[in-house]
Design an enzyme around this catalytic site. Structure first.
Site, mmCIF file in Angstrom:
data_model
loop_
_atom_site.group_PDB
_atom_site.id
_atom_site.type_symbol
_atom_site.label_atom_id
_atom_site.label_comp_id
_atom_site.label_asym_id
_atom_site.label_seq_id
_atom_site.Cartn_x
_atom_site.Cartn_y
_atom_site.Cartn_z
ATOM 1 N N SER A 148 -23.913 115.857 39.035
ATOM 2 C CA SER A 148 -24.703 114.668 39.318
ATOM 3 C C SER A 148 -26.062 114.982 39.894
ATOM 4 C CB SER A 148 -23.980 113.792 40.331
ATOM 5 O OG SER A 148 -23.069 113.000 39.670
ATOM 6 N N GLY A 149 -27.046 114.211 39.483
ATOM 7 C CA GLY A 149 -28.404 114.408 39.981
ATOM 8 C C GLY A 149 -29.137 115.506 39.243
ATOM 9 N N ASP A 197 -26.540 101.373 38.026
ATOM 10 C CA ASP A 197 -27.827 101.065 37.411
ATOM 11 C C ASP A 197 -28.952 101.623 38.303
ATOM 12 O OD1 ASP A 197 -29.353 100.101 35.399
ATOM 13 O OD2 ASP A 197 -29.083 97.969 35.876
ATOM 14 N N HIS A 253 -26.765 108.011 43.651
ATOM 15 C CA HIS A 253 -25.370 107.955 44.102
ATOM 16 C C HIS A 253 -24.949 109.194 44.899
ATOM 17 C CE1 HIS A 253 -24.044 110.268 40.443
ATOM 18 N NE2 HIS A 253 -23.177 110.711 41.320
#
Ligand code: ARG
Length: 427
Positions: A372-373, A274, A230
């Site tokens: 994130s990540g 997902d 994302h």
């Protein structure tokens, strides 16, 4: 008298020259700074077509249609891969037993007879690990089916060295420790604090665009970074805009690595988050050292119980709707039981098999925007394993809204296949 006058005039002249030079210098500096900011501004909004000498809006680069002459804007873009074959080598359980897959007989543990250091090295390489110091041990740790000595098909290609199929008489299997990952020195400098040092989390990297921190990531080899899918929304699909900054505790914007591949999981579903995982390949490998080191990928069937202690690290917001942190932060959080996280009062059916939850039901400690990540890691037998990738959550650190992470164990087949396919992985 006149000599004195001339002297004075000379001094005045010199002063004038110095002042003029100073003003010119200041002016040139201001101009350079302005030019830099204008360039940054343009580059953050537009893609430059070199051949046709024109700018197009950045969203039109890597959107599937050619907007520059010769389709220049569609060349250096991320790709996405679905993997539907089984990567034939894996390590399983905390004992790291080597297993090989064949379509006929499925997964089988590898017999220790005739196993050599050479086999160890090739198998470790195949799994994406890089150099030296790999240990292959024999282990009387049979579980499940009887091991058969098998041919490491894919290993054969690499070293021209195979084991022949026959029956395993000794009954001991191969346990592998591909040891160039996840080891750091003692971590006794912080007690109960949240500031972290890169030397303790040397796989942590910052993914940046235009000098802005966008996402975290984790080195799993000197050339590959695992991160979240994302992180690559519409204006972020073009490769040349990315930099990967490693080895810094305080967020820096200079000296980042260039990227020559970004591969999203082909099953990534932005609506559900997902399969929220991606791999980034650096144009050249980082030099492994105290502040640059890969983390270990977990074995399949690690079998971590709920409440296992995890650590999440990153430069993300220090509070919901806050700001990116200038220095690396860490937090210890427990793994949350799947059933508990999928209960109707928490996230219900939003949590898929590709996700795991970690944090506290009471809130207060969590990852947040900008993390994130980044990595969720677990310490096991003095090595750190990448168990999760920061993916999503409702708000940050709210009650009954723990952090949700991409489940790395479920993504091993995809990760190994991508890294193997893109050969240069082990350089
Ligand atoms: N999606 C967020 C990001 O882009 C990270 C969310 C993590 N949230 C949480 N509450 N754990 O940075």
């Amino acid at each position: 008298m006149t000599a004195q006058k001339a002297e004075k005039e000379k001094a005045a002249k010199r002063k004038r020259v110095v002042i003029t030079v100073f003003i010119v210098l200041v002016f040139v500096c201001l101009l350079a700074i302005a030019a830099y900011f204008i360039k940054e501004l343009i580059v953050s909004k537009y893609f430059f077509c070199k051949r046709s000498v024109k700018f197009i809006p950045i969203d039109q680069a890597c959107d599937g249609t050619d907007d520059c002459a010769g389709g220049e804007d569609e060349i250096t873009c991320l790709s996405s891969f679905m993997v539907n074959t089984t990567f034939p080598v894996r390590l399983t359980s905390a004992r790291q037993v080597l297993q090989v897959y064949s379509p006929g007989s499925g997964w089988r543990s590898v017999c220790g007879e005739g196993w050599t250091q050479q086999h160890t090295e090739t198998a470790c390489k195949q799994l994406g690990y890089t150099y030296e110091a790999t240990i292959g041990q024999l282990c009387d740790c049979l579980s499940g089916h009887f091991p058969t000595r098998v041919t490491l098909n894919t290993v054969c290609d690499e070293s021209k060295f195979c084991l022949n199929s026959s029956v395993c008489t000794s009954g001991s299997v191969v346990s592998l420790s591909c040891s160039d990952c996840g080891e750091v020195g003692s971590q006794d400098r912080i007690v109960g604090g949240t500031d972290a040092f890169i030397e303790d989390w040397p796989w942590q990297v910052s993914l940046q665009q235009g000098g802005q921190h966008v996402c975290g990531g984790a080195l799993v080899s000197p050339r590959w970074v695992v991160t979240a899918a994302h992180c690559f929304s519409s204006s972020k699909k073009e490769l040349s805009r990315w930099r990967v900054v490693s080895g810094t505790t305080y967020i820096a914007t200079l000296g980042g690595s260039y990227v020559d591949r970004i591969i999203l999981n082909g099953n990534y579903d932005p609506a559900q988050n997902d399969y929220d995982i991606a791999l980034m390949r650096l144009s050249s490998p980082i030099n492994v050292g105290v502040s640059h080191k890969p983390v270990c990928l977990p074995p399949k069937a690690f079998g971590l119980p709920a409440e296992s202690t995890m650590v999440v690290t990153g430069w993300g917001y220090l509070e919901e709707n806050g700001k990116v942190s200038p220095s690396l932060q860490k937090a210890s959080i427990p793994l949350i039981d799947r059933a508990k996280c999928s209960s109707p009062t928490v996230y219900g059916s939003a949590v898929t098999q590709r996700m795991i939850c970690a944090g506290y039901m009471a809130g207060r400690v969590d990852a947040c925007q900008g993390d994130s990540g980044g990595p969720l890691v677990h310490l096991n037998s003095s090595r750190w394993y990448l168990v999760g990738v920061v993916s999503w959550g409702v708000g940050c650190a709210r009650e009954r809204s723990p952090g949700v992470y991409c489940n790395v164990e479920e993504m091993l087949n995809w990760i190994h296949t991508i890294i193997e396919k893109t050969h240069t992985a082990y350089k």
